[in-house]
Design an enzyme around this catalytic site. Structure first.
Site, PDB file in Angstrom:
ATOM      1  N   ASN A 174       0.958  -1.566  -0.026  1.00 34.48           N
ATOM      2  CA  ASN A 174       0.162   0.380  -0.146  1.00 34.48           C
ATOM      3  C   ASN A 174       1.057   1.329  -0.093  1.00 34.48           C
ATOM      4  O   ASN A 174       1.214   1.844   0.836  1.00 34.48           O
ATOM      5  CB  ASN A 174      -0.685   0.145   1.214  1.00 34.48           C
ATOM      6  CG  ASN A 174      -1.673   1.494   0.952  1.00 34.48           C
ATOM      7  OD1 ASN A 174      -1.594   1.813   0.194  1.00 34.48           O
ATOM      8  ND2 ASN A 174      -2.592   1.251   2.587  1.00 34.48           N
ATOM      9  N   LYS A 196       0.012   4.239  -0.194  1.00 37.80           N
ATOM     10  CA  LYS A 196      -0.697   5.556   0.579  1.00 37.80           C
ATOM     11  C   LYS A 196      -0.332   6.701  -1.051  1.00 37.80           C
ATOM     12  O   LYS A 196      -0.139   6.567  -1.960  1.00 37.80           O
ATOM     13  CB  LYS A 196      -0.240   5.812   1.723  1.00 37.80           C
ATOM     14  CG  LYS A 196      -0.188   4.541   2.948  1.00 37.80           C
ATOM     15  CD  LYS A 196      -0.067   4.637   4.323  1.00 37.80           C
ATOM     16  CE  LYS A 196       0.229   3.560   4.551  1.00 37.80           C
ATOM     17  NZ  LYS A 196       0.089   3.642   5.945  1.00 37.80           N
ATOM     18  N   HIS A 214      -9.741   0.334   5.104  1.00 37.05           N
ATOM     19  CA  HIS A 214      -8.177   1.140   6.268  1.00 37.05           C
ATOM     20  C   HIS A 214      -8.441   1.957   7.160  1.00 37.05           C
ATOM     21  O   HIS A 214      -9.299   2.575   7.190  1.00 37.05           O
ATOM     22  CB  HIS A 214      -7.695   1.649   4.940  1.00 37.05           C
ATOM     23  CG  HIS A 214      -5.298   1.190   5.839  1.00 37.05           C
ATOM     24  ND1 HIS A 214      -5.016   3.020   6.350  1.00 37.05           N
ATOM     25  CD2 HIS A 214      -4.521   0.671   5.570  1.00 37.05           C
ATOM     26  CE1 HIS A 214      -4.055   2.761   6.435  1.00 37.05           C
ATOM     27  NE2 HIS A 214      -3.981   1.165   6.223  1.00 37.05           N
ATOM     28  N   GLU A 239      -6.373   4.651   8.174  1.00 41.31           N
ATOM     29  CA  GLU A 239      -6.688   5.937   8.202  1.00 41.31           C
ATOM     30  C   GLU A 239      -7.801   6.271   7.173  1.00 41.31           C
ATOM     31  O   GLU A 239      -7.773   7.089   7.122  1.00 41.31           O
ATOM     32  CB  GLU A 239      -4.876   5.766   6.975  1.00 41.31           C
ATOM     33  CG  GLU A 239      -3.769   5.828   7.982  1.00 41.31           C
ATOM     34  CD  GLU A 239      -2.718   5.372   6.606  1.00 41.31           C
ATOM     35  OE1 GLU A 239      -2.501   5.579   5.696  1.00 41.31           O
ATOM     36  OE2 GLU A 239      -1.408   4.822   7.423  1.00 41.31           O
ATOM     37  N   GLU A 278      -4.648  -5.252  10.916  1.00 36.92           N
ATOM     38  CA  GLU A 278      -4.001  -4.535  11.103  1.00 36.92           C
ATOM     39  C   GLU A 278      -4.390  -3.324  12.095  1.00 36.92           C
ATOM     40  O   GLU A 278      -5.014  -2.897  12.143  1.00 36.92           O
ATOM     41  CB  GLU A 278      -4.284  -2.977   9.724  1.00 36.92           C
ATOM     42  CG  GLU A 278      -3.973  -4.208   8.378  1.00 36.92           C
ATOM     43  CD  GLU A 278      -3.244  -2.558   7.390  1.00 36.92           C
ATOM     44  OE1 GLU A 278      -2.073  -3.039   7.085  1.00 36.92           O
ATOM     45  OE2 GLU A 278      -4.002  -1.789   7.392  1.00 36.92           O
ATOM     46  N   GLY A 317       2.546   1.844  10.520  1.00 39.71           N
ATOM     47  CA  GLY A 317       3.287   3.323  10.408  1.00 39.71           C
ATOM     48  C   GLY A 317       4.589   3.862  11.004  1.00 39.71           C
ATOM     49  O   GLY A 317       5.107   4.604  12.033  1.00 39.71           O
ATOM     50  N   SER A 358       3.511  -1.808  10.682  1.00 39.48           N
ATOM     51  CA  SER A 358       5.312  -2.332  10.282  1.00 39.48           C
ATOM     52  C   SER A 358       6.059  -3.207   9.631  1.00 39.48           C
ATOM     53  O   SER A 358       6.758  -4.020  10.558  1.00 39.48           O
ATOM     54  CB  SER A 358       5.762  -1.563  11.832  1.00 39.48           C
ATOM     55  OG  SER A 358       4.973  -0.814  12.069  1.00 39.48           O
TER      56      SER A 358
HETATM   57  C1  PEP Z   1      -0.340   0.401   5.922  1.00 39.84           C
HETATM   58  O1  PEP Z   1      -0.758   0.897   6.285  1.00 39.84           O
HETATM   59  O2  PEP Z   1      -1.281  -0.952   5.760  1.00 39.84           O
HETATM   60  C2  PEP Z   1       0.785  -0.487   7.108  1.00 39.84           C
HETATM   61  C3  PEP Z   1       0.471  -1.606   7.547  1.00 39.84           C
HETATM   62  O3  PEP Z   1       1.356   0.200   7.029  1.00 39.84           O
HETATM   63  P1  PEP Z   1       3.053  -0.199   7.440  1.00 39.84           P
HETATM   64  O4  PEP Z   1       3.766  -0.994   7.593  1.00 39.84           O
HETATM   65  O5  PEP Z   1       4.080   1.135   7.300  1.00 39.84           O
HETATM   66  O6  PEP Z   1       2.645  -0.054   9.445  1.00 39.84           O
END
Ligand code: PEP
Length: 252
Positions: free
Chosen positions: A11, A13, A96, A98, A168, A174, A214
């Site tokens: 992703n 973003k 997601h 976000e 997630e 992040g 992450s």
């Molecule tokens: C995500 O936004 O789906 C995600 C898992 O981000 P990150 O790997 O940067 O934590």
């Protein structure tokens, strides 16, 4: 037990201008030729058509990061499912954290997007996950359970073939904090047991459940070795070909 093919998705973003997206896609396509897993990349909307030219005919699938819950019309700023199909997208990330937190997407809105995607034969990565506050209050399982139930409302067992679930935990996205393999697997197991209750054992065993938060080359192997973790939805580390490919190549 069903064998589930591992699925690694990136992703991107709100990162990468079109030229940068194209060169990242080129590196990923080149490096993922021998991948043992399913691979998807989700660039920003405006780079989709150019990235499509790079992934066409390869084993890398083109994804989008969101879509509207309506087919067309007066929805300023939204992107429709037909527009995504038109540029070659075959999977869309829905729900997601976000989108939920920064843009107020509710379970009901997410459910309407999932239903539309399925009706239009578009694959979905459906994201769920608890916040740190919810985890510390001992509510992680309850929150995720409700998100799954509400997000999949009116989705039939057959239609679930279009759906991948991504767990997630919001506190791990992040932030550099990863859930331990055991913590992640525990939630994946809860989701699988819930699917068995809502649908069937067969469906629950077939469902691909990705972990996100992450994920990096250093922790991917251990996470992906867990019984209920079938892949990864990767944010930050998907922006660097070397890191994303190392995650892909950790699937043996
Ligand atoms: C995500 O936004 O789906 C995600 C898992 O981000 P990150 O790997 O940067 O934590």
């Amino acid at each position: 037990m069903a064998t589930r093919k591992k699925y690694i998705a990136g992703n991107w973003k709100m990162n990468k201008l079109t030229a940068e997206a194209v060169s990242l896609a080129e590196e990923i396509v080149e490096g993922a030729k021998e991948a043992k897993c399913k691979v998807m990349i989700a660039p920003p909307f405006v780079a989709l058509s150019e990235v499509k030219k790079i992934v066409k005919g390869t084993n890398v699938i083109l994804g989008a990061q969101n879509m509207a819950n309506e087919k067309s019309g007066a929805h300023t700023g939204e992107v429709s499912i037909d527009m995504l199909k038109d540029v070659g997208v075959s999977v869309v990330i829905i729900g997601h954290s976000e989108r939920r937190i920064l843009y107020g997407e509710t379970d009901a809105l997410i459910n309407s997007k999932i239903l539309l995607a399925i009706k239009e034969k578009m694959n979905v990565i459906f994201c769920v996950g608890e916040t740190l506050e919810e985890r510390e209050a001992g509510k992680a399982f309850e929150v995720v359970t409700n998100q799954v139930i509400n997000g999949l409302k009116d989705v039939t067992e057959k239609e679930l073939s279009f759906v991948t679930i991504a767990y997630e935990p919001v506190w791990a996205i992040g932030t550099g904090k990863t859930a331990t393999e055991k913590d992640a697997d525990d939630v994946h197991k809860i989701i699988r047991e819930l699917l068995e209750k809502l649908y069937s054992k067969e469906l629950a065993q077939k469902m691909v459940i990705q972990y996100g938060g992450s994920v990096k080359p250093e922790n991917a192997g251990a996470l992906l070795a867990m019984e209920n973790i079938d892949g990864a939805l990767v944010g930050g580390a998907s922006l660097k070909a070397e890191q994303f490919l190392a995650i892909i190549n950790s699937v043996k």
